[in-house]
Enzyme design. Structure first.
Site, PDB file in Angstrom:
ATOM      1  N   GLU A   1      38.122  46.597  32.951  1.00 40.85           N
ATOM      2  CA  GLU A   1      37.979  46.411  34.372  1.00 40.85           C
ATOM      3  C   GLU A   1      36.949  45.251  34.615  1.00 40.85           C
ATOM      4  O   GLU A   1      35.856  45.202  34.102  1.00 40.85           O
ATOM      5  CB  GLU A   1      37.678  47.175  35.291  1.00 40.85           C
ATOM      6  CG  GLU A   1      37.062  47.127  36.755  1.00 40.85           C
ATOM      7  CD  GLU A   1      38.588  46.529  37.683  1.00 40.85           C
ATOM      8  OE1 GLU A   1      38.259  45.646  38.455  1.00 40.85           O
ATOM      9  OE2 GLU A   1      39.453  47.137  37.401  1.00 40.85           O
TER      10      GLU A   1
ATOM     11  N   SER B   1      43.850  43.546  39.503  1.00 45.71           N
ATOM     12  CA  SER B   1      44.260  44.425  37.949  1.00 45.71           C
ATOM     13  C   SER B   1      45.692  44.337  37.705  1.00 45.71           C
ATOM     14  O   SER B   1      46.133  44.014  36.616  1.00 45.71           O
ATOM     15  CB  SER B   1      43.531  45.575  38.295  1.00 45.71           C
ATOM     16  OG  SER B   1      42.267  45.763  38.396  1.00 45.71           O
TER      17      SER B   1
ATOM     18  N   HIS C   1      33.267  48.496  38.173  1.00 44.21           N
ATOM     19  CA  HIS C   1      33.852  48.100  39.517  1.00 44.21           C
ATOM     20  C   HIS C   1      32.924  48.761  40.716  1.00 44.21           C
ATOM     21  O   HIS C   1      32.288  49.985  40.367  1.00 44.21           O
ATOM     22  CB  HIS C   1      35.136  48.632  39.866  1.00 44.21           C
ATOM     23  CG  HIS C   1      35.710  48.226  41.182  1.00 44.21           C
ATOM     24  ND1 HIS C   1      35.524  48.723  42.301  1.00 44.21           N
ATOM     25  CD2 HIS C   1      37.299  47.798  40.907  1.00 44.21           C
ATOM     26  CE1 HIS C   1      36.524  48.123  42.942  1.00 44.21           C
ATOM     27  NE2 HIS C   1      37.429  47.693  42.246  1.00 44.21           N
TER      28      HIS C   1
ATOM     29  N   ASP D   1      41.152  42.876  32.533  1.00 41.93           N
ATOM     30  CA  ASP D   1      42.457  42.466  33.426  1.00 41.93           C
ATOM     31  C   ASP D   1      42.067  41.339  34.238  1.00 41.93           C
ATOM     32  O   ASP D   1      43.156  40.526  34.383  1.00 41.93           O
ATOM     33  CB  ASP D   1      42.403  43.541  34.493  1.00 41.93           C
ATOM     34  CG  ASP D   1      41.049  44.189  35.167  1.00 41.93           C
ATOM     35  OD1 ASP D   1      39.950  43.482  34.910  1.00 41.93           O
ATOM     36  OD2 ASP D   1      41.224  44.740  36.209  1.00 41.93           O
ATOM     37  N   HIS D   2      40.937  40.902  34.473  1.00 46.58           N
ATOM     38  CA  HIS D   2      40.726  39.583  35.356  1.00 46.58           C
ATOM     39  C   HIS D   2      38.991  39.488  35.287  1.00 46.58           C
ATOM     40  O   HIS D   2      38.361  40.212  34.590  1.00 46.58           O
ATOM     41  CB  HIS D   2      40.990  39.735  36.673  1.00 46.58           C
ATOM     42  CG  HIS D   2      40.685  41.033  37.597  1.00 46.58           C
ATOM     43  ND1 HIS D   2      39.511  41.012  38.246  1.00 46.58           N
ATOM     44  CD2 HIS D   2      41.152  42.090  37.799  1.00 46.58           C
ATOM     45  CE1 HIS D   2      39.303  42.184  38.687  1.00 46.58           C
ATOM     46  NE2 HIS D   2      40.347  42.816  38.682  1.00 46.58           N
TER      47      HIS D   2
END
Length: 651
Positions: A291, A331, A449, A501-502
């Site tokens: 993440e 995501s 996150h 994911d990013h």
């Protein structure tokens, strides 16, 4: 009409005039707060500021008239004898206060969203409205919500108190207002949003070359509803197009490789037989998607904060790709690219679209070769439709609901901590190994996150102090994961893939800031892969073909990505996007396709991270359209699904 205009100042509708004034003032304050938060990114100047506040005032006014539609209808149809009755007055006072409180609440909500994304409300906010459990939980765990809500009573109360004591407010409750007069005024009030709905579009709003300036000129509530309307964009309706057959032919040329042969001469069929030399390897695959792991957080990319010693060690000991770009800012974009090897679609990701079953996916390729294929996620997989997507595209699903109490030592609203997730991933690998089956585990972490909470005592950064803690804890968990994996009998026959994911943030001065899309890719298998550093420009959509090439697999492919290691210099490119803007990055140039047929181009200096506007290059533009238009057409026509007869959809 004259009575209607006069009524805005002498009867019940004067309350709406008063409220609209407050609405405009509060939104001006909001704009100023957001501007202050991003002062280093904003282009200041008398003309720039005047344009931001001037255009902002227009959109604030339009939004205010949308906001008051229910009240206008109420004011039109409530008879005088009811409206002016003494028992009705407390109702007016209550709802006026509630309206003011909602406006003040909006200031805080916009601030929180801006702090996270550097944007006014957009499609992310729309998506989050669907998943209230995670979003509300995230806010509750990240911020002192109840004190903030209580604190809003102070400015709300002050504004209400001043208004309630005014002559306008008192006169509005007592002045008569016949139905004809109410109807005329109501009609005028309602015509404003009707006309604006048909004739105003903020998607092309541009007051500056600076994206922050453009965002500040918008109204957050207006953008929220605009994003709701435009969350699913049809390429054919919104973007520049060329002849479909010509673009399909161009796509076939763009994705062609020396080791692949098309199985059909039809331009509509991109299926090709890929042949990789050497004996086929049946290595286990542990694909870990981390993440929000921006390249800029890692020491091997130059970060000196010491946040990622374990990932840096793996990068030095494995095949490390240092010029790879995420396809999007969510995501689901990364998951789409990694499993389907396709460019980002306009609007929603395929992961969230209806009819996404039976796609030509990485999961099915492994499953057809007898692998145990598992999607292992620490959160609730109903979020963003992830469980459904993976369950219907070649994977078995393991999420938070499948974990026992003993397995969940720590969790927040997004999921169990990465350490618990990795422990469960090891158990799934052990189970497959014990059953005599190779495995392909797709693992997706959550700890990096907001609210950045994790078990105490694992790292030297206190919880809930920001992104650095989330990054360092995830890296710590990766280190513990690899320590445990090295003790397993299956370790030497396993290829570990670590990819983000990013990025952790997507905000920048330009529409698609490339530096905000740089992510790491590490392929680690000390018994089978020699350490190396690869600096070819590449994309998330290239991960799957590269992985299959390292395994020496021959297979029929509908992927749009390529084996990075076999890429020729003129084949290097990347794809980046948001839900509206679609970017094609080749050489030092970024070409951006915009809704309503617009285009932009930039020159990017990867060393200095500077990105400046440039003229459109016709060849790059045609390639960009070739990829995006063709990919959309193929998906829409069902040609990116598995071949008929192979569907065998999972039950």
């Amino acid at each position: 009409m004259r009575h209607g205009v006069r009524s805005l100042f002498i009867d019940r509708f004067s309350l709406l005039g008063l409220f609209i004034g407050i609405f405009l003032g509060v939104n001006a304050v909001t704009r100023t707060i957001l501007m202050t938060l991003s002062a280093s990114q904003v282009d200041f100047g008398l003309i720039q500021l005047g344009t931001i506040y001037g255009v902002g005032l227009v959109f604030d006014g339009i939004t205010a008239f949308y906001f008051i539609i229910p009240v206008v209808l109420y004011f039109v149809f409530v008879p005088d004898r009811v409206f002016r009755h003494r028992f009705h007055r407390p109702v007016v006072h209550l709802f006026f206060f509630v309206g003011v409180y909602i406006l003040c609440y909006g200031v805080v909500a916009e601030w929180l969203f801006w702090d996270e994304f550097g944007k006014r409300f957009n499609f992310i906010a729309v998506d989050y409205l669907v998943y209230t459990t995670e979003v509300i939980g995230n806010i509750m765990e990240s911020y002192p919500v109840y004190p903030m809500l209580a604190g809003l009573l102070v400015p709300s109360g002050l504004i209400y108190f001043v208004c309630a004591r005014s002559r306008v407010f008192k006169g509005a409750l007592a002045a008569p207002c016949p139905f004809r007069q109410r109807a005329a005024t109501g009609f005028m009030c309602l015509m404003v949003p009707v006309v604006c709905f048909a004739g105003v579009d903020s998607s092309r709003l541009r007051v500056s070359e600076n994206v922050f300036n453009n965002e500040l000129a918008k109204n957050g509530v207006y953008e929220l509803f605009a994003a709701f309307r435009n969350n699913d964009l049809d390429y054919a309706s919104f973007y520049e197009q060329r002849d479909t057959t010509e673009m399909l032919v161009r796509l076939r040329k763009l994705v062609a490789t020396d080791n692949a042969e098309y199985l059909s001469q039809s331009p509509e069929d991109i299926t090709r037989r890929v042949v990789n030399p050497g004996d086929e390897k049946r290595l286990n695959i542990m694909l870990v998607t981390i993440e929000s792991m921006s390249a800029e957080y890692m020491g091997i990319f130059g970060n000196r904060a010491g946040l990622t010693p374990n990932l840096d060690r793996l990068a030095r000991g494995g095949l490390f790709f240092d010029n790879l770009y995420a396809t999007g800012t969510r995501s689901v974009r990364g998951l789409e690219a990694l499993t389907l090897s396709t460019v980002p679609t306009a609007g929603r990701s395929i992961v969230k679209r209806p009819g996404n079953e039976g796609m030509f996916s990485l999961g099915y390729l492994f499953k057809e070769r007898g692998y145990d294929t598992k999607w292992v996620y620490g959160g609730y997989g109903y979020f963003d439709n992830m469980n459904y997507y993976y369950a219907h595209n070649g994977f078995s699903v393991v999420d938070r609901t499948d974990m026992s109490k003993e397995e969940k030592t720590f969790a927040n609203v997004w999921g169990v901590c990465d350490g618990d997730l990795f422990n469960r991933s090891l158990k799934e690998a052990d189970a497959s190994y014990a059953a005599g089956k190779p495995f392909m585990n797709f693992v997706f972490t959550t700890s990096n996150h907001r609210p950045y909470t994790y078990p105490e005592g694992k790292i030297d950064i206190p919880v809930k102090t920001g992104r650095e803690g989330g990054v360092k804890y995830t890296d710590y968990a990766v280190g513990e994961f690899m320590k445990a994996a090295r003790t397993k009998a299956w370790f030497d026959d396993t290829l570990f893939v670590f990819v983000a994911d990013h990025c952790g943030s997507s905000a920048g001065k330009t529409s698609l800031p490339l530096r905000k899309y740089e992510i790491p890719l590490i392929l680690y298998s000390p018994k089978t892969i020699e350490p190396d550093r690869v600096s070819k420009l590449c994309s998330q959509i290239d991960v799957a073909p590269t992985l299959l090439a390292l395994l020496n697999w021959d297979y029929d492919s509908k992927f749009l990505g390529k084996d990075i290691l076999a890429m020729k210099p003129d084949e290097e490119r990347a794809f980046v996007g948001t839900y509206q803007k679609l970017g094609y990055y080749k050489g030092d140039r970024l070409t951006v396709l915009l809704p309503k047929g617009g285009t932009e181009a930039y020159v990017y200096d990867r060393v200095t991270k500077q990105q400046v506007r440039a003229a459109i290059d016709d060849s790059d533009l045609t390639d960009a359209i070739g990829f995006y238009q063709s990919a959309s057409w193929l998906y829409k026509n069902g040609l990116t699904r598995r071949t008929t007869g192979e569907q065998g959809w999972d039950s």
